[in-house]
Design an enzyme around this catalytic site. Structure first.
Site, PDB file in Angstrom:
ATOM      1  N   CYS A  88      -7.591  -2.950  11.128  1.00  0.00           N
ATOM      2  CA  CYS A  88      -7.503  -2.099   9.782  1.00  0.00           C
ATOM      3  C   CYS A  88      -8.134  -3.456   8.579  1.00  0.00           C
ATOM      4  O   CYS A  88      -8.175  -2.923   7.727  1.00  0.00           O
ATOM      5  CB  CYS A  88      -5.800  -2.587   9.437  1.00  0.00           C
ATOM      6  SG  CYS A  88      -4.868  -1.772  10.520  1.00  0.00           S
ATOM      7  N   CYS A 215       6.630   4.921   6.106  1.00  0.00           N
ATOM      8  CA  CYS A 215       4.953   5.066   6.414  1.00  0.00           C
ATOM      9  C   CYS A 215       4.152   5.235   5.038  1.00  0.00           C
ATOM     10  O   CYS A 215       4.282   6.454   4.219  1.00  0.00           O
ATOM     11  CB  CYS A 215       5.742   5.926   7.920  1.00  0.00           C
ATOM     12  SG  CYS A 215       6.552   5.543   8.919  1.00  0.00           S
ATOM     13  N   LYS A 341       0.953   3.888   0.995  1.00  0.00           N
ATOM     14  CA  LYS A 341       1.734   4.820   0.997  1.00  0.00           C
ATOM     15  C   LYS A 341       1.418   6.003   0.227  1.00  0.00           C
ATOM     16  O   LYS A 341       1.999   6.764   0.867  1.00  0.00           O
ATOM     17  CB  LYS A 341       3.111   3.960   0.080  1.00  0.00           C
ATOM     18  CG  LYS A 341       4.318   4.804  -0.063  1.00  0.00           C
ATOM     19  CD  LYS A 341       4.671   4.267   1.062  1.00  0.00           C
ATOM     20  CE  LYS A 341       5.807   6.171   1.683  1.00  0.00           C
ATOM     21  NZ  LYS A 341       5.245   7.508   2.657  1.00  0.00           N
ATOM     22  N   HIS A 345      -4.548   5.984   5.176  1.00  0.00           N
ATOM     23  CA  HIS A 345      -5.007   4.582   5.404  1.00  0.00           C
ATOM     24  C   HIS A 345      -6.063   4.522   6.774  1.00  0.00           C
ATOM     25  O   HIS A 345      -6.024   4.727   7.593  1.00  0.00           O
ATOM     26  CB  HIS A 345      -3.426   3.473   6.437  1.00  0.00           C
ATOM     27  CG  HIS A 345      -4.544   2.438   6.369  1.00  0.00           C
ATOM     28  ND1 HIS A 345      -5.467   1.914   5.872  1.00  0.00           N
ATOM     29  CD2 HIS A 345      -3.896   2.165   8.060  1.00  0.00           C
ATOM     30  CE1 HIS A 345      -5.418   0.320   7.160  1.00  0.00           C
ATOM     31  NE2 HIS A 345      -4.423   0.952   7.689  1.00  0.00           N
TER      32      HIS A 345
END
Lengths: 401, 485
Positions: A88, A215, A341, A345
């Site tokens: 990430c 998530c 959020k 992502h």
């Protein structure tokens, strides 16, 4: 003695696509969209870019290996382009490559671009990674997913501080509620609806104790930055110069998963943030950092990260969160753009998307999310899993600040 | 003196009441109601004949030197590999030696377990082998709504044969062979093809077992009255009793066929019943054991004083007692792949297994052997070239460290609904071992609602993956939370 990166490199342009389920756009379209905004903002000609870095994570299902995808999509003039991948932190790694190239004097102007096209795989969540964990790990690693890996941290955190897991879950819920409130104000965010604590608490269970609203979203997107020296930035007529204050990376060495670790914090973030504050000359981050974009892949990640960044005291992040300390109108706004959020992502893009928000805030361009006179903006990425991860931290601010 | 030096048994945790089968399937074939009583043992979705044999073997070998093994005989009609020594996987899971050991698979017949036992005893008697482990195990699939589904249970046994500390002395054997095909399973077939029950009962079990016992008595000159317990399988409970009558024995001297408590465990069954008998036996007891399938093996034993000092770490009684009801018939049919449920696209990924990596890491993967740094003393997993202790980081100064038999505690965990699993949620977490070392592991045989940080665990060898496209089965170790403490 190394003197660090502080004020050696300036950001002169940034671009960021709308993040979302971009069914009709591939990685090429997304990169071009972000790049057009970025180069216009920089006010330079494409031929002035001397080197570029591309950040992507799941190259297997997206652009393929090498950086040819970016070089071809952006029709770059046969310059060096390097694809980097570090989970990430991939977007921030691309930024680091470009920034270090400029700081070294190897080139004057460099581009960092990150992209991820996640919505081409046919199912929700991140691509399945059993083929991407290494040949030996594939023989024994648990059957884990990203939410499961991070969900474990909630059980470890609750046990360490003797807090009922449902009380931790309530603080986690507020993390999501706060980010949704911010994302609702951002036209580039994927998820733009406010949510309530009840909605978050009652959302379907994904990996205990993480519900769906704990998530982050799953989106397509791209973001990029053009960097140069502060001197060249001035010569290009830039008045408000935003410069890099710190760039730090820390990786696990197997201690957490195989030796001593309390299961309630990120060893890497704890170290990388300390090094970043030192590099930036920040003594008291709780007072001096103006705003943050942290890696809220899951609500529990953000909660624990507040302590690892040395902003909330150990065991006190839930209290700060519930007190609204990290809300947009709080003392230290966190995720003013809505965070992972609301943006989702797209891995390679996320680090640069975070920097894009900090950059716009520092330039007073953040519209109705604008934070009053920010000085330092911090971004943070956490890739992998709590017990084995890659952490990147960047701090940018007004030049000379 | 040669004979049994240790024993263990394994019956998987799930039991399904036969009433559950009836409630779900009697509409289709009401005849199954004839054997409605009791329950059958159902292996978890991540078990197979090899993994259950390993569980029984650890139950048998606790306190015994696994490094002294010079033979591992695996017996099963449901071996996961047609060509790869299944006994070799069991031996590797036991971290048995690779040098000077003869391992073998005994298969293709339900008396494979007793045949393996005779071979092991002969090897020990000859002086060629000193310590041979026999581990029979079966996980047989049966079609829904059949008598086979009612009769069959899953389970395993393990018996160690040798010369030292014998707890049951071997008193000879006799074998009768007959190509009596009560059922068969062709190569590549999932299910048995069974002939008419009446014939199987009367001409098969009912005649061949007494005939073989008569052969044994004649060969050894012993009398049936000498034996305190006679042990033979027969899943038809009426016929089981009838054989005793035919032999002229008091029913109290016949070992229960375990139909009510776990069902017939195939190649494992005679030896699982034998374990159950040994658990009750006193010094001086004589036990007669028979295995049935295309004939009959008969073995005699006399229990010694040493039985008083032996308790299996896991045996028939203890694993029968550690049970959880499986009331969900659909779950059972999914565990056995009798129905098709979608794992989703996420579950499609199917990389092959690197056999070179598996060979290099065989101790680590199959034996769950980690490292212990000889400089700082830190136990560690996985095995890597440099010590994990940041204050040490010594290179290459390691000795093997077995985690398989270590207890530990849960440090953190989750139950993951996103992960593709036959039995969601996938429960996994980080485990800290007593005595040092930790590992990130899948959990099994647990209910997420009962799992807590700090809960003790033990380790269990399980099937980690089944590569349907290529026919490969991968194994590793999982943590079993001890919900009862």
């Amino acid at each position: 003695m190394a003197s660090g990166i502080k004020d050696k490199v300036a950001i002169i342009g940034m671009g960021c696509t709308r993040f979302g389920e971009r069914w009709n756009d591939g990685p090429e379209e997304l990169m071009v969209e972000a790049f057009q905004e970025c180069i216009k903002d920089a006010g330079i000609d494409k031929d002035e870019i001397q080197a570029a870095w591309l950040g992507t994570c799941f190259d297997e299902v997206m652009v393929g290996k090498s950086a040819l995808s970016a070089s071809i999509a952006l029709r770059l003039p046969n310059i060096s382009v390097t694809r980097v991948e570090n989970f990430c932190a991939s977007g921030t790694e691309a930024f680091r490559g470009a920034v270090y190239a400029v700081a070294s004097g190897a080139c004057d102007i460099a581009l960092a671009i990150g992209v991820e096209k996640l919505k081409d795989i046919g199912y929700g969540g991140l691509p399945e990674f059993s083929t991407a964990i290494g040949t030996t790990n594939a023989l024994w690693f648990p059957n884990l997913t990203a939410p499961g890996g991070f969900a474990m941290l909630a059980s470890g955190y609750a046990a360490k501080y003797g807090i009922d897991i449902m009380d931790v879950k309530r603080a986690m819920a507020h993390v999501s509620v706060k980010s949704h409130a911010n994302g609702a104000r951002n036209t580039k965010a994927h998820l733009r609806k406010q949510v309530t604590d009840e909605q978050v608490m009652n959302s379907p269970m994904i990996a205990f104790p993480l519900g769906l609203f704990d998530c982050c979203g799953v989106s397509d997107g791209s973001a990029c930055a053009i960097v140069t020296t502060p001197e060249i930035a001035k010569s290009l007529g830039k008045n408000d110069i935003i410069s890099v204050k710190a760039l730090q990376l820390a990786l696990s060495n197997g201690t957490e998963i195989g030796y001593k670790w309390d299961g309630a914090h990120f060893t890497t973030t704890t170290k990388a943030s300390k090094a970043a504050y030192e590099e930036a000359g920040i003594k008291n981050p709780r007072e001096e950092i103006s705003m943050m974009e942290v890696h809220d892949c899951f609500s529990i990640t953000e909660l624990v990260t507040m302590e690892d960044l040395h902003i909330s005291e150990r065991g006190k992040a839930p209290t700060d969160i519930m007190d609204g300390f990290y809300d947009l109108n709080g003392k230290l706004p966190c995720q003013p753009d809505g965070g992972l959020k609301c943006f989702g992502h797209p891995i390679g893009a996320s680090g640069l998307r975070m920097l894009y928000e900090m950059y716009n805030q520092l330039l007073g361009r953040a519209g109705d999310r604008q934070i009053d006179d920010p000085k330092f903006g911090l971004t943070h990425n956490l890739g992998g899993f709590p017990m084995m991860n890659v952490c990147s931290i960047a701090i940018i601010g007004k030049h000379g600040a | 003196m040669i004979g049994v030096t240790a024993f263990g048994g394994y019956v998987p945790r799930y039991r399904m009441s036969r009433m559950t089968i009836i409630q779900n399937m009697a509409w289709y074939f009401p005849v199954i109601m004839a054997v409605a009583g009791g329950e059958k043992a159902v292996a978890n979705w991540d078990e197979d004949a090899v993994s259950m044999a390993v569980a029984a073997a650890y139950g048998c070998m606790a306190g015994k030197d696994r490094k002294a093994l010079d033979g591992v005989f695996f017996a099963s009609t449901t071996m996961p590999f047609a060509d790869r020594l299944n006994a070799g996987i069991v031996a590797a899971a036991l971290n048995a030696p690779e040098e000077g050991i003869a391992n073998a698979d005994f298969s293709a017949c339900l008396k494979a377990g007793t045949t393996a036992a005779i071979s092991a005893l002969e090897a020990v008697a000859s002086g060629e082998r000193g310590s041979v482990l026999v581990a029979p195990s079966d996980l047989r699939k049966s079609k829904m709504a059949t008598m086979a589904e009612m009769f069959i249970g899953d389970g395993a046994a393990a018996l160690l044969f040798g010369k030292d500390d014998v707890i049951a002395e071997f008193k000879g054997s006799y074998s009768l062979n007959a190509d009596f095909v009560d059922h068969y399973k062709g190569v590549g077939k999932d299910f048995d093809y069974m002939w008419e029950e009446r014939w199987v009962r009367d001409e098969g079990f009912g005649k061949l077992i007494p005939q073989a016992i008569a052969g044994y008595l004649k060969k050894t000159g012993m009398q049936l009255a000498d034996f305190d317990k006679v042990i033979y399988p027969c899943y038809f409970t009426g016929t089981h009793r009838g054989i005793a009558k035919k032999l002229g024995m008091d029913p109290s001297r016949v070992q229960d066929n375990m139909h009510n408590v776990c069902g017939d465990t195939g190649a494992a069954h005679p030896l699982l019943m034998f374990c159950a008998a040994l658990e009750q036996a006193k010094p001086g007891d004589k036990l007669l054991l028979a295995g049935f399938g295309q004939g009959c093996d008969v073995l005699g034993f006399e229990v010694t004083d040493k039985i008083k000092n032996f308790r299996p770490a896991r045996g028939a009684a203890s694993s029968l007692a550690a049970k959880v009801d499986l009331p969900n018939y659909q779950k059972y049919t999914k565990f056995r792949d009798l129905i098709t449920a979608d794992l989703g696209i996420r579950g499609e990924a199917n990389p092959n297994t690197s056999l070179t990596a598996l060979w290099r890491k065989r101790k680590m993967i199959l034996g769950f052997v980690g490292n212990k740094c000889t400089k700082c003393g830190t136990p560690q997993f996985p095995s890597l070239p440099m010590c994990v202790n940041p204050d040490c980081n010594e290179v290459g100064e390691f000795e093997d460290y077995e985690f398989a038999d270590k207890s530990g505690k849960i440090q953190m965990f989750t139950g993951d609904m996103l992960s593709p699993s036959v039995d969601p949620p996938a429960v996994y977490g980080l485990v800290e071992f007593d005595g040092g070392g930790k590992a990130f592991l899948d959990f099994t045989d647990c209910d997420l609602n009962q799992v807590k940080v700090g809960m003790p665990i033990r380790m269990s060898f399980r099937r980690r993956m089944k590569d349907q496209a290529r026919g490969f089965t991968g194994y590793f170790w999982k943590a079993v939370p001890k919900a009862q403490g």
